[in-house]
Design a protein around this motif. Sequence first.
Motif, short mmCIF file in Angstrom:
data_model
loop_
_atom_site.label_atom_id
_atom_site.label_comp_id
_atom_site.label_asym_id
_atom_site.label_seq_id
_atom_site.Cartn_x
_atom_site.Cartn_y
_atom_site.Cartn_z
N GLU A 1 0.93 -1.20 0.18
CA GLU A 1 0.02 -0.04 0.06
C GLU A 1 0.82 1.19 -0.04
O GLU A 1 1.89 1.48 0.81
N VAL A 2 0.66 2.15 -0.91
CA VAL A 2 1.33 3.36 -1.09
C VAL A 2 0.83 4.46 0.31
O VAL A 2 -0.40 4.65 0.52
N ALA A 24 7.83 7.04 3.96
CA ALA A 24 7.31 6.73 2.79
C ALA A 24 7.23 5.08 2.79
O ALA A 24 8.26 4.49 2.84
N SER A 25 6.15 4.39 2.41
CA SER A 25 6.08 2.87 2.08
C SER A 25 5.27 2.76 0.70
O SER A 25 4.31 3.50 0.34
N GLY A 26 5.60 1.43 -0.12
CA GLY A 26 4.92 1.32 -1.20
C GLY A 26 5.44 2.05 -2.59
O GLY A 26 4.77 1.80 -3.47
N PHE A 27 6.18 3.00 -2.38
CA PHE A 27 6.71 3.64 -3.69
C PHE A 27 8.10 3.96 -3.22
O PHE A 27 8.32 4.12 -1.90
N THR A 28 8.96 4.36 -4.25
CA THR A 28 10.30 5.13 -3.94
C THR A 28 10.24 6.57 -3.87
O THR A 28 9.82 7.22 -4.95
N LEU A 29 10.48 7.14 -2.79
CA LEU A 29 10.67 8.70 -2.46
C LEU A 29 11.31 9.44 -3.62
O LEU A 29 10.91 10.25 -4.01
N SER A 30 12.59 8.58 -4.03
CA SER A 30 13.24 9.44 -4.85
C SER A 30 12.80 9.85 -6.09
O SER A 30 13.45 10.86 -6.58
N GLY A 31 11.67 9.44 -6.43
CA GLY A 31 11.18 9.86 -7.74
C GLY A 31 10.09 11.00 -7.72
O GLY A 31 9.69 11.34 -8.75
N TYR A 32 9.88 11.70 -6.50
CA TYR A 32 8.94 12.68 -6.24
C TYR A 32 9.45 13.95 -5.43
O TYR A 32 10.24 13.97 -4.66
N TRP A 33 9.08 15.11 -6.10
CA TRP A 33 8.84 16.27 -5.11
C TRP A 33 8.05 15.79 -4.02
O TRP A 33 6.95 15.36 -4.12
N LYS A 76 16.49 6.02 2.73
CA LYS A 76 15.75 5.51 3.87
C LYS A 76 14.46 5.89 3.65
O LYS A 76 13.54 5.44 4.46
N ASN A 77 14.13 6.34 2.40
CA ASN A 77 12.56 6.71 1.87
C ASN A 77 12.15 7.50 2.97
O ASN A 77 10.81 7.45 3.30
N THR A 78 12.66 8.61 3.49
CA THR A 78 12.20 9.31 4.42
C THR A 78 12.35 10.59 4.06
O THR A 78 13.65 11.21 3.78
N LEU A 79 11.29 11.50 4.29
CA LEU A 79 11.41 13.14 4.44
C LEU A 79 11.42 13.73 5.88
O LEU A 79 10.81 12.94 6.75
N TYR A 80 12.04 14.78 6.11
CA TYR A 80 12.28 15.45 7.41
C TYR A 80 11.79 16.97 7.23
O TYR A 80 11.62 17.49 6.39
N LEU A 81 11.16 17.26 8.38
CA LEU A 81 11.37 18.79 8.72
C LEU A 81 11.68 19.09 10.02
O LEU A 81 11.27 18.82 11.09
N GLN A 82 12.92 19.87 10.08
CA GLN A 82 13.61 20.32 11.24
C GLN A 82 13.15 21.66 11.78
O GLN A 82 13.30 22.71 10.74
N MET A 83 12.54 21.74 12.78
CA MET A 83 11.91 22.96 12.87
C MET A 83 12.63 23.75 14.36
O MET A 83 12.44 23.13 15.48
N ILE A 107 -0.76 12.02 -2.48
CA ILE A 107 -1.00 11.11 -1.12
C ILE A 107 -0.49 12.16 -0.25
O ILE A 107 0.64 13.01 -0.27
N CYS A 108 -1.23 11.98 0.89
CA CYS A 108 -1.07 12.75 1.99
C CYS A 108 -1.03 11.99 3.29
O CYS A 108 -1.87 10.95 3.36
N GLY A 109 -0.06 12.25 4.19
CA GLY A 109 -0.11 11.41 5.40
C GLY A 109 -1.30 11.66 6.58
O GLY A 109 -2.05 12.70 5.99
N GLN A 110 -1.34 11.07 7.63
CA GLN A 110 -2.58 11.51 8.40
C GLN A 110 -2.09 12.58 9.27
O GLN A 110 -3.08 13.17 9.90
N GLY A 111 -0.92 13.14 9.22
CA GLY A 111 -0.65 14.53 10.00
C GLY A 111 -0.08 13.78 11.55
O GLY A 111 -0.18 12.96 12.01
N THR A 112 0.75 15.00 12.04
CA THR A 112 1.43 14.95 13.23
C THR A 112 1.32 16.15 13.68
O THR A 112 1.46 17.27 13.31
#
Lengths: 118, 112
Positions: A1-2, A24-33, A76-83, A107-112
């Motif tokens: 599942e993406v 990210a799971s179900g897809f390769t993060l490197s292909g996307y903005w 690591k298929n992961t995006l970050y936001l340092q605040m 695709i949008c996550g459920q949020g934090t």
Amino acid sequence: EVQLVESGGGLVQPGGSLRLSCAASGFTLSGYWMYWVRQAPRRGLVWVSRINSDGTIINYADSVKGRFTISRDNAKNTLYLQMNSLRDEDTAVYYCARDFSWAAFDICGQGTMVTVSS
Amino acid sequence: DIVLTQTPLSLSVTPGQPASISCKSSQSLLNSDGRTHLHWFLQRPGQPPQLLIYEVSNRFSGVPDRFSGSGSGTDFTLKISRVEAEDVGVYYCLQGIQLPLTFGGGAKVEIK
């Protein structure tokens, strides 16, 4: 599942820091903005930042420029936001989102939730 | 910054009846490549936004055909031909042509 799953939110005092992650799971993060969008309680959606597929193009909303840093680890298929230097007005649910076409997020996550309060 | 103004702010619709939401931009959203980067999202209660329509009139995968988008330049419209209970939520337009990316203020759809 993406899917995208955000983590790292919480309660922090004004002036403090947090690091959000978006796995990210179900897809390769490197292909996307990728984007961060936030939503303060009972308010509308606001764009925060974006990063291109290899991390060489980065943009921020004026309200977070100089305080927030977007980054990605495609291995690591992961995006970050340092605040950093967080303010009361940064209190919001933070969503990460995958670009489909010119900011049409497919695709949008459920949020934090990030709460900045003393 | 490009300002997107959505109207109405809220609407209450009887199931099976149509609904229409307007999104007016302070600048043209037509890009030099001939495409117009105006998108529509639905945020159901307690959920993240989901893409409905991209580039004015293209229905995203899985979106029911009762949703349609139209418009050009600075004036855009999202129409629901026959509102269903699952259509409840806040609808946002978003422009992707110029930074900062900006959303409209949202239009809340409720069922009568």
